[in-house]
Every structure is written in structure tokens, then in C-alpha cells.
Design an enzyme around this catalytic site. Structure first.
Site, PDB file in Angstrom:
ATOM      1  N   CYS A 106      -8.071 -12.164   6.509  1.00 21.80           N
ATOM      2  CA  CYS A 106      -8.699 -11.838   8.140  1.00 21.80           C
ATOM      3  C   CYS A 106     -10.260 -12.235   7.247  1.00 21.80           C
ATOM      4  O   CYS A 106     -10.445 -11.790   6.242  1.00 21.80           O
ATOM      5  CB  CYS A 106      -8.815 -10.497   8.235  1.00 21.80           C
ATOM      6  SG  CYS A 106      -7.903  -9.493   8.982  1.00 21.80           S
ATOM      7  N   CYS A 135     -11.981  -9.616   4.378  1.00 19.74           N
ATOM      8  CA  CYS A 135     -11.700  -9.020   3.059  1.00 19.74           C
ATOM      9  C   CYS A 135     -10.818 -10.341   2.621  1.00 19.74           C
ATOM     10  O   CYS A 135     -10.077 -10.149   1.492  1.00 19.74           O
ATOM     11  CB  CYS A 135     -10.435  -8.008   3.215  1.00 19.74           C
ATOM     12  SG  CYS A 135     -11.020  -6.945   4.370  1.00 19.74           S
ATOM     13  N   CYS A 170      -0.869  -6.716   1.642  1.00 19.66           N
ATOM     14  CA  CYS A 170      -1.714  -5.810   4.014  1.00 19.66           C
ATOM     15  C   CYS A 170      -1.066  -4.789   3.816  1.00 19.66           C
ATOM     16  O   CYS A 170      -1.343  -4.159   5.143  1.00 19.66           O
ATOM     17  CB  CYS A 170      -1.601  -6.512   4.682  1.00 19.66           C
ATOM     18  SG  CYS A 170       0.252  -7.321   4.860  1.00 19.66           S
TER      19      CYS A 170
END
Length: 244
Positions: free
Chosen positions: A202, A205, A228
Site C-alpha cells: 500500500c 506503508c 501484512c
């Protein structure tokens, strides 16, 4: 299926295909009754095109699950559309977090700033587990070289929490194997790779990686987090320091 039976199946699969190539492992896994019904879970990230291409020439209707966290780089979304069309991925499914869950848990889309684990659970883990309902196992693109936490990765493993098998056809590949496969098959690179992103998640991040750094060091940089959370080992979500 009892956990002991599942573990026995995974051990048998690893023994059966231990000396096979990545393509052979994938081909056999998609047809081996011991592996069951499989889906490919793909981030359409830096190296995803390799497995996507293998699936497209082996069994194009294999379910391909893409998790749109709605926080991805625009480049990833464009790349996903281009690859899906180019490879004619007829089994592609794009999944997202439940709208009600988003309103309740992350109404202003700032959860990642306060609790990255909770954000991943909301936007990745929960949607994936719903999408995998009725699936016996899933194919991942994880590789041993990506980080120290993946150094013992094998072709097949047990996801204790869900009773599913995970298949890692590229587990033993090195970076040069990835590059060679892409070159030989003339596969397009993710545009962010050339800008220093060897591992792409993402946007909030993920940061570029400097030469010599762990390829995944740009994921959740400066945080005690390396995964994750969509991968389970020994009944626990992988958060840190666990092979996954």
C-alpha cells in the site's frame, strides 16, 4: 480435515515434488487431488507477473484473487488492469473490504497511521478469508530470498488457522531466476520497480529501498512488522520474526 491428516498431505506433497521446477510444481499442484481446489492470490506487485504468466499458460481459469485495499499505488492498479487483459486471466476476482466494516473501523482512512496491523486485518486479511471460502488452498509468490523471515519456506505448507494448504512454487528461486523468466517471456515490469521499489504494498506503508537493503525493508519501514498478516504459521498471523 484433522490437522494431522493435513500435515501428512503437505509432507507427502513436498516429498513428491521436492526436486521439481517451479513450473512443474504449479502444474502438478493445480491437478493433484492431494492439493485440492486452489486459487492464486496476487498483489500484482514487483514480481507477480511471473506466477500470473505461469497460471495463464497452465490453467487460465484458475481463480486469481487481487485484494484492492483502496490504498494501493495508482501504478499498481493500472498494472493490474494491463496484465489481466494481456494474460487473459479469466478467473480474476477483485476483492475489497466490506463497506460497513470500513465505515465502522476506518471512516476517515487513517487507521494505518494508528495501527498498521488493524488496517491490514481490515483491508487485507478479512476480505481474503471471505474470498477463500470453499477453496482448499492458495498459491503465493513468496520466496526464500525476500527476507530472513522466509528463509525456510517450502513448496507446500499448512495454514493451521484455516486448514488450508499454501503453495509456494517460487520458494527456491533467486532474483536472477525472476529476471530471466521475465526476459525470456517478455513480461512487463511493474513501473515502480525502476524507481526503487522491489516490494510493493500500500502507498502509505511502502518506501523505496536502498542498494544492499533487504528487498522488503521498504515495507512498514522503522516498524516492528514484516508481514501484512494474511499468512498464518503455527496457528498465528505472521506479524514478525516468523517464517512465512
Amino acid at each position: 480435515m484433522p490437522q494431522s491428516d493435513l500435515t501428512t498431505r503437505v509432507h507427502a506433497l513436498n516429498d513428491r515434488y521436492r526436486h521439481h521446477s517451479a513450473v512443474s510444481v504449479l502444474e502438478h499442484a493445480l491437478r493433484d487431488p492431494q492439493a485440492g481446489k486452489l486459487a492464486l492470490v496476487s498483489s500484482f506487485g514487483a514480481e507477480s507477473v511471473v506466477l500470473l504468466h505461469m497460471v495463464s499458460v497452465t490453467r487460465r481459469d484458475t481463480p486469481v484473487i487481487f485484494i484492492d485495499t483502496e490504498m494501493l499505488f495508482a501504478e499498481t492498479l493500472v498494472y493490474q488492469q494491463e496484465l489481466a487483459e494481456r494474460l487473459n486471466l479469466s478467473g480474476l476476482r477483485i476483492i475489497r473490504a466490506d463497506a460497513g466494516d470500513l465505515r465502522a473501523q476506518d471512516p476517515d482512512a487513517t487507521l494505518h497511521q494508528r495501527d498498521t496491523n488493524a488496517c491490514c486485518a481490515l483491508r487485507k486479511s478479512a476480505p481474503l478469508q471471505r474470498a477463500l471460502a470453499g477453496i482448499d488452498g492458495w498459491i503465493t509468490g513468496r520466496k526464500r530470498y525476500q527476507s530472513g523471515t522466509r528463509a525456510a519456506l517450502d513448496f507446500f505448507e499448512v495454514e493451521d488457522e484455516t486448514g488450508r494448504i499454501k503453495v509456494n512454487p517460487l520458494a527456491h528461486w533467486a532474483p536472477e531466476d525472476i529476471r530471466t523468466y521475465m526476459d525470456e517471456n517478455r513480461l512487463p515490469r511493474h513501473p515502480l520497480v525502476a524507481r526503487g521499489y522491489p516490494s510493493i504494498g500500500c502507498m502509505p506503508c511502502t518506501t523505496p529501498v536502498a542498494p544492499g537493503e533487504d528487498p522488503r525493508s521498504g515495507r512498514w519501514r522503522d516498524q516492528d512488522k514484516t508481514e501484512c498478516g494474511i499468512h498464518f504459521v503455527n496457528g498465528k498471523m505472521v506479524r514478525k520474526g516468523v517464517s512465512a
